[in-house]
Scaffold this active site. Sequence first.
Site, PDB file in Angstrom:
ATOM      1  N   ARG A   1      68.229  -1.169  51.143  1.00  0.00           N
ATOM      2  CA  ARG A   1      68.403  -0.721  52.528  1.00  0.00           C
ATOM      3  C   ARG A   1      67.139   0.009  52.942  1.00  0.00           C
ATOM      4  NH1 ARG A   1      73.945   2.151  52.971  1.00  0.00           N
ATOM      5  NH2 ARG A   1      74.576   0.096  52.265  1.00  0.00           N
TER       6      ARG A   1
ATOM      7  N   ARG B   1      84.734 -12.344  50.617  1.00  0.00           N
ATOM      8  CA  ARG B   1      84.903 -10.995  50.058  1.00  0.00           C
ATOM      9  C   ARG B   1      86.280 -10.447  50.389  1.00  0.00           C
ATOM     10  NH1 ARG B   1      78.789  -8.658  50.313  1.00  0.00           N
ATOM     11  NH2 ARG B   1      78.235 -10.004  48.578  1.00  0.00           N
TER      12      ARG B   1
ATOM     13  N   SER C   1      72.320  -1.393  47.385  1.00  0.00           N
ATOM     14  CA  SER C   1      71.744  -2.440  48.223  1.00  0.00           C
ATOM     15  C   SER C   1      70.355  -2.043  48.713  1.00  0.00           C
ATOM     16  CB  SER C   1      72.659  -2.725  49.408  1.00  0.00           C
ATOM     17  OG  SER C   1      72.784  -1.582  50.187  1.00  0.00           O
TER      18      SER C   1
ATOM     19  N   ASP D   1      70.903 -11.180  54.704  1.00  0.00           N
ATOM     20  CA  ASP D   1      72.353 -11.188  54.584  1.00  0.00           C
ATOM     21  C   ASP D   1      72.691 -11.691  53.190  1.00  0.00           C
ATOM     22  OD1 ASP D   1      74.974 -11.123  56.459  1.00  0.00           O
ATOM     23  OD2 ASP D   1      75.174 -12.606  54.855  1.00  0.00           O
TER      24      ASP D   1
ATOM     25  N   ASP E   1      75.867 -13.025  65.260  1.00  0.00           N
ATOM     26  CA  ASP E   1      77.196 -13.358  64.747  1.00  0.00           C
ATOM     27  C   ASP E   1      78.012 -12.141  64.296  1.00  0.00           C
ATOM     28  OD1 ASP E   1      75.646 -12.699  62.591  1.00  0.00           O
ATOM     29  OD2 ASP E   1      75.928 -14.551  61.475  1.00  0.00           O
ATOM     30  N   HIS E   2      77.331 -11.073  63.857  1.00  0.00           N
ATOM     31  CA  HIS E   2      78.059  -9.982  63.217  1.00  0.00           C
ATOM     32  C   HIS E   2      78.671  -8.985  64.194  1.00  0.00           C
ATOM     33  CE1 HIS E   2      76.628 -11.409  59.415  1.00  0.00           C
ATOM     34  NE2 HIS E   2      77.067 -10.348  58.768  1.00  0.00           N
TER      35      HIS E   2
END
Length: 759
Positions: free
Chosen positions: A645, A448, A643, A160, A95-96
Amino acid sequence: MAFDIEMIRKVYEELPGKIEAARKEAGRPLTLAEKILFAHLHTDMPLKNFERGTHYVDFAPDRVAMQDATAQMALLQFMQAGRPQVAVPSTVHCDHLIQAKTGAAEDLVAAMNTNKEVYDFLASVCNKYGLGFWKPGAGIIHQVVLENYAFPGGMMIGTDSHTPNAGGLGMIAIGVGGADASDVMAGLAWELKWPKLIGIKLTGKLSGWTAPKDIILKVAGILTVKGGTGAIVEYFGEGADAISATGKATICNMGAEIGATCSIFAYDEKMSNYLKVTDRADIADLANGIIEHLRPDPEVAAAPEKYYNEVIEINLSELEPHINGPYTPDLAWPISRFAEAVRSNNWPEKLEVALIGSCTNSSYEDISRSVSVARQAVDKHLKVQSEFTISPGSELVRYTVEKDGLLQAYDTMGGIVMANACGPCIGQWARHIDDPTRKNSIITSFNRNFAKRNDSFPGTHAFVASPEIVTAFALAGDLTFNPLKDTLLNEDGEQVMLDEPTGFELPPQGFSVEDAGYQAPAEDPSSVEVLVSPESQRLQLLAPFAPWEGTDIKGLRLLIKVRGKCTTDHISMAGPWLKFRGHLDNISNNMLIGALNFFNDSTDKVKNQLTGEYGPVPATARAYKAAGIGSIVVGDENYGEGSSREHAAMEPRYLGVRAILVKSFARIHETNLKKQGMLALTFANKEDYDKFLEDDVIDIEGLNHFEPGTSLTVVLHHTDGTSESISVNHTYNDQQIKWFKAGAALNIIRQNALAKQQQ
Ligand code: SF4
């Protein structure tokens, strides 16, 4: 196809007993979040370990979901584990990576061409290792999960941040980094700090222009972007039970905007109805059989302040539609005060683009209510005054709203339907604008609205509202419009008022779809080959990291002594680097390029001790690695915050850094370093940070007696011939020391898997 009823049956068989045992041990009624958390403990633990906000606890989630950008490294790591199949049901959602430009059909073709190697890789890994694969165009991860996989009382992790969307179906669903996903798929436990609990009591009932979105916009205004940190937000009260399941999902989705671990609603008739209409009546039947365990205990709702750390009450009958922004989702404006806010802050009044959809707001209910506004354009002779785009959340919704004649209203009104994908919500938007530097306003039904998120233009003022309000604004083209009281001038020169939106909670004739876009894994995976071209610049198979050599580590060079803040973004920058997230060698060229060098206050400029010259951090690390010399990074306080990561831990490991020695760590990054077989060390005396000189050669001693609770010694050899020894601490437990010795946590899983295969 899409859900695993046997897994859910097992969860429901065990759930009542586990909850009963937890309630007994706690000696008090339990909230819903507590029930689900207790029911998903990885191992039994004494209750005293569940002090909120302090203790880390191991959980066993039921599912893993990944979007295509983050799935790449998660799956590459999972492949390292040597397992033939994933340990828990897992899915990948494309989707991204789809850019919104001209419309659904063209954009999808372009994405298939641009991202072919990534899609082929993801599809082949899913096929081989037993994951469900949702093709490009199938929809956005959270909407597809809600329609197919979320179930009341379950626990899921997803790579996500809006994974909590599944809380709309009563699931604890939490966004994590790729390393956590690969661990759970490999059969390891997943660690979470036992959360605090925020209770939100909803009284009254939504009506008129007010929608579920307005509840979370109001909550964001109350709690701000940090107010939910470390907490699960639990909604309860008669107002909560009156909201549709998809409306609940919208609220849980945007809980990410207040930093909440996740948000959740209790199982009720609305969820049951949604499960039935999405072809999961058997789950609804099972859930109905244990409904008291899928709701908080009645005593909790009666005296919430005794059971939640914080309680907020909102009367939905009095709630106004809200518009939040610009630049932050917690700047909340009731619509009655918004026009004044626009004028007094000098925000651009002209609305240039209105965008609806995204995983947050693209349910049948959202679209039908928005369409009820769009249809008034024809009836009342109005014209759309701004650009208007629609990004459906899934093919199931898109197909159904088209079949039911809803989508056509957008065409008539002048809107453009984009692909079922994230598109503009994540900046995948080729926006047409004359001058990208000028101030301008857009409004979206997304979640956002930080600077540059949607279109990468710093002058764009992005506001967030419900789909029906966004649609009304598209007709007005003016941010000072208030559809509750203002009129619009139509093509006949008449002043007309928009009627309140109406809609359908669920499709009256049910959902239908021709091809939902799902690919089931191969029945016989033995002949499936994982597709990665050796020439690829975006994907690279991982090789296992080397095990510890069994001796103290000598002769390390100081790669960089970082001054001040060093987040995971400083260690592994995002932006243009994200296209390399499946290629460890290429993305390692961003390692620590954002960190400040203590010795020259510059970024990405460190001394190469072999040549005496200054150069980029990654190139310098590569030079040491090529010479067979290890290196060390020294850092300040809270190193690795931000985040989760995994690249921030993998890159130094890959480029030959053996240890990260800092004043203090952000815990998640510290754990990530341990998982990759690195030494994550802290100064016993923080002043020792000052002893590191630019040309030092460094030894780490004591590794043959590396045990929990014991310190190690770091020896600094200065160029003037002197040496200094300092004591350094660590937080490794027995298991984590095994990870270090094996070279990485996944190396141990692989060894175990191999041993099993050889038995
Ligand atoms: S639609 Fe937006 S918020 Fe939702 S998953 Fe995609 S990028 Fe994230």
